[in-house]
Design an enzyme around this catalytic site. Structure first.
Site, PDB file in Angstrom:
ATOM      1  N   GLU A 161      -4.871  -8.246  -0.200  1.00 54.74           N
ATOM      2  CA  GLU A 161      -5.126  -7.532   1.631  1.00 54.74           C
ATOM      3  C   GLU A 161      -6.464  -7.424   1.185  1.00 54.74           C
ATOM      4  OE1 GLU A 161      -3.143  -5.524   4.074  1.00 54.74           O
ATOM      5  OE2 GLU A 161      -4.418  -4.656   4.565  1.00 54.74           O
ATOM      6  N   GLU A 168       0.726  -1.362   0.254  1.00 52.29           N
ATOM      7  CA  GLU A 168       0.185  -0.292  -0.092  1.00 52.29           C
ATOM      8  C   GLU A 168       0.344   1.077  -0.049  1.00 52.29           C
ATOM      9  OE1 GLU A 168      -3.030  -0.385   2.605  1.00 52.29           O
ATOM     10  OE2 GLU A 168      -3.877  -2.071   2.009  1.00 52.29           O
TER      11      GLU A 168
HETATM   12  C1  IDC Z   1      -4.430  -2.203  10.157  1.00 46.77           C
HETATM   13  C2  IDC Z   1      -4.571  -3.367  11.658  1.00 46.77           C
HETATM   14  C3  IDC Z   1      -4.719  -2.400  12.956  1.00 46.77           C
HETATM   15  C4  IDC Z   1      -4.073  -1.826  13.052  1.00 46.77           C
HETATM   16  C5  IDC Z   1      -3.273  -0.803  11.977  1.00 46.77           C
HETATM   17  C6  IDC Z   1      -1.647  -0.006  12.219  1.00 46.77           C
HETATM   18  O1  IDC Z   1      -5.639  -4.122  11.336  1.00 46.77           O
HETATM   19  O2  IDC Z   1      -5.102  -3.438  14.056  1.00 46.77           O
HETATM   20  O3  IDC Z   1      -3.406  -1.213  14.328  1.00 46.77           O
HETATM   21  O4  IDC Z   1      -2.839  -1.892  10.909  1.00 46.77           O
HETATM   22  O5  IDC Z   1      -1.767   0.729  11.428  1.00 46.77           O
HETATM   23  C7  IDC Z   1      -4.722  -1.593   5.562  1.00 46.77           C
HETATM   24  C8  IDC Z   1      -3.090  -2.006   6.082  1.00 46.77           C
HETATM   25  C9  IDC Z   1      -3.134  -2.875   7.497  1.00 46.77           C
HETATM   26  C10 IDC Z   1      -3.834  -2.124   8.601  1.00 46.77           C
HETATM   27  C11 IDC Z   1      -5.394  -2.926   7.689  1.00 46.77           C
HETATM   28  C12 IDC Z   1      -6.670  -2.606   8.338  1.00 46.77           C
HETATM   29  O6  IDC Z   1      -2.812  -2.790   5.176  1.00 46.77           O
HETATM   30  O7  IDC Z   1      -2.061  -3.193   7.533  1.00 46.77           O
HETATM   31  O8  IDC Z   1      -4.160  -2.837   9.447  1.00 46.77           O
HETATM   32  N1  IDC Z   1      -5.889  -1.981   6.243  1.00 46.77           N
HETATM   33  O9  IDC Z   1      -6.789  -0.945   9.204  1.00 46.77           O
HETATM   34  N2  IDC Z   1      -5.089  -0.826   4.399  1.00 46.77           N
HETATM   35  C13 IDC Z   1      -6.161  -0.729   4.291  1.00 46.77           C
HETATM   36  C14 IDC Z   1      -6.835  -1.601   5.788  1.00 46.77           C
END
Ligand code: IDC
Length: 403
Positions: free
Chosen positions: A307, A186
């Site tokens: 993802e 991302e």
């Molecule tokens: C989120 C995790 C969360 C954590 C956060 C850290 O779900 O528990 O605290 O990251 O910044 C993404 C990202 C992924 C995210 C996820 C949900 O690749 O790292 O994880 N997300 O927010 N992109 C869209 C959504």
């Protein structure tokens, strides 16, 4: 079912660290930087396992294919960051995922910031190697995910270890067909344009390919992130498509800045609660209709969905199974390119958020089937897509997107 059980029975226990040399911190950078083969990892994939059946993956036009040229669609999970949920990724847990949840791929999300690799490089790399080895022993595919998030520019200084780390993994695993590389999770923010991402890709991918070339192995599958959290997937084909220009889904002049690698796919991520049919804005009735956009993009570029979540983009909030059905049906061939897109669900973990597949504290108590509502849905999807089950409660035809 029986066959899966049998092949898991042949998986040897206790080998997890055998090929992951532990390094003192002094030797870490030296070893990471050393430009020599460290390919010491060999696998005999269990008979009947996904990797034994499909072998090395190869992109052919828009479609991911297996070693015999047959289209393949992989379906599995992404891990959460190991810094938060390490106890979810034991051998027992993952063997259960393979035999009872029917995954054939696991994405190994190694955060770089957020308390991940940059804080504990040794431990993170060991964990990555252990998990890659375990996936190999079980005969499932895995993605080595260099999980950048904040900052969102893959060329940022804090990601300086990208090339040496990815090169290290490539030297170690060259020739092992179960290993896939995701060079940056991302990209995001105004600085992470396609120009920047492609410059980064052109730097690191040759370093991943080199050890494969030196032993005459086919290039591994590499997936490359796209601007705006992997949503502006066709930024390489369109002039002026970048985060913040508010023209995301409007037709723009064409260009061709695709990457010139022979085994490459573009990454797409979605969260059903946030990325869907959009709504009226700026005089456009379905502004930001991501279904409409991706339906067309899937006719132009080979895409890997490494993802996705059933929730909002923050990983939490209500799950939306109908909108997720709509996405997964599109990814299963109902798109302009008729491509079957592989996908990994966020996340296999018991973190206290709705996108986690297990309920809180499940891992601590070894309750590997203690599914959350999201986990329950996705488990049924895997059973249909990977195991040929018939289950009319998921992937409902009434949810199909029609352009
Ligand atoms: C989120 C995790 C969360 C954590 C956060 C850290 O779900 O528990 O605290 O990251 O910044 C993404 C990202 C992924 C995210 C996820 C949900 O690749 O790292 O994880 N997300 O927010 N992109 C869209 C959504």
């Amino acid at each position: 079912m029986m066959r899966l059980r049998n092949f898991l029975g042949t998986v040897l226990c206790g080998l997890l660290c055998a090929s992951c040399a532990k390094q003192g911190s002094g030797g870490y950078m030296a070893e990471l930087a050393a430009n020599q083969p460290i390919n010491n990892t060999h696998y005999t994939y269990p008979m009947g396992s996904p990797v034994a059946e499909h072998g090395a993956l190869k992109v052919n036009g828009l479609q991911l294919c297996d070693a015999s040229g047959e289209p393949v669609q992989l379906a599995g999970f992404s891990t959460m960051g190991w810094q938060w949920c390490a106890d979810c990724y034991t051998q027992e847990s993952l063997m259960n995922l393979v035999s009872n949840w029917h995954i054939n791929i696991l994405r190994l999300a190694m955060y770089v910031e957020e308390g991940g690799y940059n804080r504990t490089p040794n431990r993170s790399r060991e964990m990555m190697c252990n998990l890659v080895d375990l996936c190999g022993e079980m005969g499932i595919y895995c993605i080595v995910d260099w999980h950048i998030l904040t900052p969102g520019n893959p060329e940022s200084e804090v990601y300086a270890d990208a090339a040496p780390f990815l090169s290290y993994m490539a030297r170690k695993y060259a020739g092992a067909p179960h290993v896939i590389f995701e060079i940056c999770n991302e990209p995001n923010g105004e600085g992470a344009t396609w120009e920047v991402i492609s410059r980064y890709a052109n730097k690191v991918i040759p370093q991943i390919y080199a050890p494969y070339d030196s032993i005459g192995a086919p290039h591994p599958l590499v997936i490359c992130g796209t601007p705006q959290w992997d949503q502006l997937v066709d930024a390489c084909l369109v002039e002026g498509r970048y985060q913040g220009n508010e023209l995301d889904l409007i037709d723009l002049p064409a260009k061709d800045q695709r990457l010139a690698f022979d085994n490459l796919m573009y990454t797409f991520h979605f969260y059903s609660g946030s990325h869907n049919e959009g709504g009226p804005k700026k005089g456009i009735p379905d502004y930001y209709n991501l279904y409409k956009y991706m339906y067309k993009v899937l006719g132009k570029l080979p895409v890997f969905c490494s993802e996705f979540g059933l929730t909002n983009a923050d990983g939490d909030g209500n799950i939306d199974t109908d909108r997720t059905d709509k996405w997964l049906l599109m990814l299963s061939g109902e798109n302009a390119g008729k491509q079957k897109v592989s996908f990994c669900n966020w996340s296999y973990s018991d973190k206290d958020e709705q996108s986690a597949a297990l309920l809180p504290f499940s891992c601590k108590h070894g309750k590997w089937n203690n599914a959350s509502p999201s986990g329950d849905y996705i488990r049924r999807v895997f059973n249909v897509v990977n195991n040929g089950a018939i289950d009319s409660t998921v992937l409902k035809p009434t949810n199909l997107y029609r352009p």
